[in-house]
Design an enzyme around this catalytic site. Structure first.
Site, PDB file in Angstrom:
ATOM      1  N   ASP A   1      39.611  -4.405  37.320  1.00  0.00           N
ATOM      2  CA  ASP A   1      40.543  -4.408  38.464  1.00  0.00           C
ATOM      3  C   ASP A   1      40.555  -3.046  39.148  1.00  0.00           C
ATOM      4  O   ASP A   1      40.904  -2.939  40.319  1.00  0.00           O
ATOM      5  CB  ASP A   1      41.973  -4.700  37.964  1.00  0.00           C
ATOM      6  CG  ASP A   1      42.035  -6.021  37.193  1.00  0.00           C
ATOM      7  OD1 ASP A   1      42.738  -6.087  36.164  1.00  0.00           O
ATOM      8  OD2 ASP A   1      41.326  -6.976  37.608  1.00  0.00           O
ATOM      9  N   VAL A   2      40.210  -1.997  38.390  1.00  0.00           N
ATOM     10  CA  VAL A   2      40.280  -0.624  38.919  1.00  0.00           C
ATOM     11  C   VAL A   2      38.938   0.070  38.674  1.00  0.00           C
ATOM     12  O   VAL A   2      38.368  -0.039  37.577  1.00  0.00           O
ATOM     13  CB  VAL A   2      41.393   0.195  38.227  1.00  0.00           C
ATOM     14  CG1 VAL A   2      41.478   1.598  38.815  1.00  0.00           C
ATOM     15  CG2 VAL A   2      42.749  -0.498  38.358  1.00  0.00           C
TER      16      VAL A   2
END
Ligand SMILES: O=C(O)[C@H](O)[C@H](O)COP(=O)(O)O
Ligand SMILES: [Mg+2]
Length: 303
Positions: free
Chosen positions: A22-23
């Protein structure tokens, strides 16, 4: 240790890899650019990641620029980014000094051996400093300086920290003053200690090299707050509320970026071959630091 996956040209492999996170923590020098030369398709690649709902954090060891300076550089290069997405080694060190070390005033001053980026981030955190880009220190040492440094009249009694970073203006006078502060018990910190700086499609002495004279004289190694320091990782996790297992570090240097991600127990690491490290280093039998995957250039993530 398993072999890293080569993703350039492997669209399915890229999609599978990106879906795991996600990051993305993005290194800058050697991944996005070499100096002011931006590599191919950087804006498009970042745009693609954002369109997939990925969060980006720019994690650079380059302490010569502040987060605000980096925002200006991103804007100049046409790279979509916000100042709050930047987490540089100057900011990392300034936050540590101001919020963790919290030395009581007035004996909390920092003698800076580096550029404006360090000064700006210390200022933003309310940490007093001297040295740095002070033009009074950009001169040869004179005979009377030795006496005035040794007897303390050229020193500030409130200095409690020597903070070293990439310094394009190092000289004997500043090194002698920094040395004397350390002799008097000042803490020895560094924004980072990278040996080389990727610039102009070549390599130059890095922060670790510009501070090497003081390190050699003092016989001490500074505590560094750049990659691979986990103090930096902890600060980033706290600020961005990371889920480490869904976070990937992308970088060009094995002993800073990739080690940072491995030591931080991130979900994965991606090496990019446009900067310092070569694939032979991590493909070799028994290689100590091996990324999860690698690409020739960051634009290859577009598939
Ligand atoms: O010597 C240095 O400071 C480093 O080479 C340089 O700053 C690395 O920056 P990064 O690759 O972490 O963006
Ligand atoms: Mg780099």
């Amino acid at each position: 240790m398993s072999q890293p996956k080569f993703l350039s040209g492997d669209k399915a492999g890229i999609d599978e890899f990106l879906d795991r996170f996600d990051v993305f923590l993005f290194d800058c020098d050697g991944v996005l650019w070499s100096g002011d030369h931006m590599f191919d398709k950087v804006p498009e690649t970042l745009e693609m990641l954002r369109s997939k709902g990925k969060r980006l954090v720019f994690v650079t060891n380059n302490s010569t620029k502040s987060r605000a300076d980096y925002k200006k550089k991103f804007d100049k290069l046409g790279i979509p980014a916000e100042v709050d997405e930047v987490f540089g080694s100057s900011y990392s060190a300034a936050v540590y000094i101001a919020r963790i070390l919290k030395l009581p005033a007035p004996k909390n001053k920092v003698f800076v051996m580096g550029e404006s980026g360090i000064e700006q981030e210390l200022e933003a955190e309310g940490v007093p400093y001297i040295g740095g880009t002070d033009p009074a220190l950009r001169r040869d040492i004179e005979p009377e300086d030795f006496t005035n440094i040794a007897n303390g009249s050229l020193l500030d009694p409130d200095v409690a920290i020597v903070l070293s970073g990439l310094d394009f203006h190092m000289n004997y006078l500043k090194t002698a003053i920094g040395f004397q502060y350390l002799q008097r018990g000042a803490k020895y910190l560094a924004t980072n200690i990278d040996s080389t700086l990727p610039m102009a499609h070549s390599f130059f002495p890095g922060a670790g090299a510009s501070g090497a004279g003081l390190e050699k004289a003092a016989g001490q190694t500074p505590v560094s707050f750049g990659k691979p320091s986990q103090a930096m990782m902890d600060a980033i996790e706290g600020k961005f509320k990371l889920n480490r297992s869904r976070t990937c570090m992308i970088g060009d240097r094995l002993n800073t970026d990739i080690q940072f991600g491995i030591d931080g127990k991130l979900g994965g690491t991606l090496a990019v071959l446009t900067g310092v490290s070569k694939k032979e280093e991590f493909l070799a039998e028994g290689a100590k630091t091996v990324p999860s995957a690698y690409v020739n250039a960051i634009g290859d993530l577009l598939g």
